[in-house]
Design a protein around this motif. Sequence first.
Motif, PDB file in Angstrom:
ATOM      1  N   ILE A  96       8.677   1.726   2.975  1.00  0.00           N
ATOM      2  CA  ILE A  96       7.509   2.301   3.650  1.00  0.00           C
ATOM      3  C   ILE A  96       7.365   3.775   3.278  1.00  0.00           C
ATOM      4  O   ILE A  96       6.264   4.240   2.951  1.00  0.00           O
ATOM      5  CB  ILE A  96       7.611   2.129   5.177  1.00  0.00           C
ATOM      6  N   LYS A  97       8.470   4.504   3.302  1.00  0.00           N
ATOM      7  CA  LYS A  97       8.420   5.933   2.957  1.00  0.00           C
ATOM      8  C   LYS A  97       7.948   6.124   1.518  1.00  0.00           C
ATOM      9  O   LYS A  97       7.094   6.975   1.245  1.00  0.00           O
ATOM     10  CB  LYS A  97       9.795   6.572   3.160  1.00  0.00           C
ATOM     11  N   SER A  98       8.463   5.330   0.616  1.00  0.00           N
ATOM     12  CA  SER A  98       8.051   5.422  -0.785  1.00  0.00           C
ATOM     13  C   SER A  98       6.561   5.138  -0.943  1.00  0.00           C
ATOM     14  O   SER A  98       5.846   5.859  -1.649  1.00  0.00           O
ATOM     15  CB  SER A  98       8.854   4.431  -1.625  1.00  0.00           C
ATOM     16  N   ALA A  99       6.089   4.094  -0.286  1.00  0.00           N
ATOM     17  CA  ALA A  99       4.676   3.733  -0.378  1.00  0.00           C
ATOM     18  C   ALA A  99       3.796   4.843   0.187  1.00  0.00           C
ATOM     19  O   ALA A  99       2.771   5.199  -0.411  1.00  0.00           O
ATOM     20  CB  ALA A  99       4.421   2.422   0.359  1.00  0.00           C
ATOM     21  N   MET A 100       4.196   5.391   1.303  1.00  0.00           N
ATOM     22  CA  MET A 100       3.398   6.465   1.904  1.00  0.00           C
ATOM     23  C   MET A 100       3.370   7.702   1.000  1.00  0.00           C
ATOM     24  O   MET A 100       2.332   8.349   0.861  1.00  0.00           O
ATOM     25  CB  MET A 100       3.938   6.839   3.290  1.00  0.00           C
ATOM     26  N   GLU A 101       4.496   8.009   0.359  1.00  0.00           N
ATOM     27  CA  GLU A 101       4.520   9.131  -0.573  1.00  0.00           C
ATOM     28  C   GLU A 101       3.574   8.887  -1.738  1.00  0.00           C
ATOM     29  O   GLU A 101       2.854   9.789  -2.166  1.00  0.00           O
ATOM     30  CB  GLU A 101       5.944   9.377  -1.072  1.00  0.00           C
ATOM     31  N   LEU A 102       3.569   7.666  -2.268  1.00  0.00           N
ATOM     32  CA  LEU A 102       2.652   7.338  -3.362  1.00  0.00           C
ATOM     33  C   LEU A 102       1.193   7.471  -2.940  1.00  0.00           C
ATOM     34  O   LEU A 102       0.333   7.830  -3.743  1.00  0.00           O
ATOM     35  CB  LEU A 102       2.909   5.918  -3.870  1.00  0.00           C
ATOM     36  N   LEU A 103       0.939   7.188  -1.664  1.00  0.00           N
ATOM     37  CA  LEU A 103      -0.423   7.281  -1.140  1.00  0.00           C
ATOM     38  C   LEU A 103      -0.769   8.693  -0.660  1.00  0.00           C
ATOM     39  O   LEU A 103      -1.894   8.945  -0.247  1.00  0.00           O
ATOM     40  CB  LEU A 103      -0.610   6.278   0.002  1.00  0.00           C
ATOM     41  N   GLY A 104       0.221   9.599  -0.705  1.00  0.00           N
ATOM     42  CA  GLY A 104      -0.024  10.973  -0.279  1.00  0.00           C
ATOM     43  C   GLY A 104      -0.039  11.151   1.223  1.00  0.00           C
ATOM     44  O   GLY A 104      -0.655  12.088   1.738  1.00  0.00           O
ATOM     45  N   ILE A 105       0.661  10.282   1.933  1.00  0.00           N
ATOM     46  CA  ILE A 105       0.696  10.323   3.394  1.00  0.00           C
ATOM     47  C   ILE A 105       2.086  10.765   3.829  1.00  0.00           C
ATOM     48  O   ILE A 105       3.085  10.166   3.438  1.00  0.00           O
ATOM     49  CB  ILE A 105       0.366   8.941   3.992  1.00  0.00           C
ATOM     50  N   GLU A 106       2.151  11.818   4.642  1.00  0.00           N
ATOM     51  CA  GLU A 106       3.434  12.274   5.170  1.00  0.00           C
ATOM     52  C   GLU A 106       3.881  11.367   6.311  1.00  0.00           C
ATOM     53  O   GLU A 106       3.073  10.937   7.124  1.00  0.00           O
ATOM     54  CB  GLU A 106       3.317  13.702   5.683  1.00  0.00           C
ATOM     55  N   VAL A 107       5.183  11.104   6.350  1.00  0.00           N
ATOM     56  CA  VAL A 107       5.735  10.288   7.427  1.00  0.00           C
ATOM     57  C   VAL A 107       6.819  11.087   8.136  1.00  0.00           C
ATOM     58  O   VAL A 107       7.545  11.852   7.503  1.00  0.00           O
ATOM     59  CB  VAL A 107       6.314   8.945   6.918  1.00  0.00           C
TER      60      VAL A 107
END
Length: 76
Positions: free
Chosen positions: A61-72
């Motif tokens: 999930i963290k990797s996907a969010m980083e690819l999408l430019g979304i901070e978690v």
Amino acid sequence: DYPEVVAEAAKEYSPALIANYTYDLVKTYNSFYQSVSILKEEDENLKGMRLQLSASVGRTIKSAMELLGIEVPERM
């Protein structure tokens, strides 16, 4: 499937593929989390497997969010 989804998203210039995959992953993990005990599991092997699964899902999930430019957040 995650590496293949990322590759396909890059090939097709379609970040929606990553977003949709992540959404489905989160829904599936949420069902798992609601239906089984993780920290209260008495069988240490099963508990360890569930903790590893949870950590792996979190990394994905963290990797996907980083690819999408979304901070978690680090923790919820």
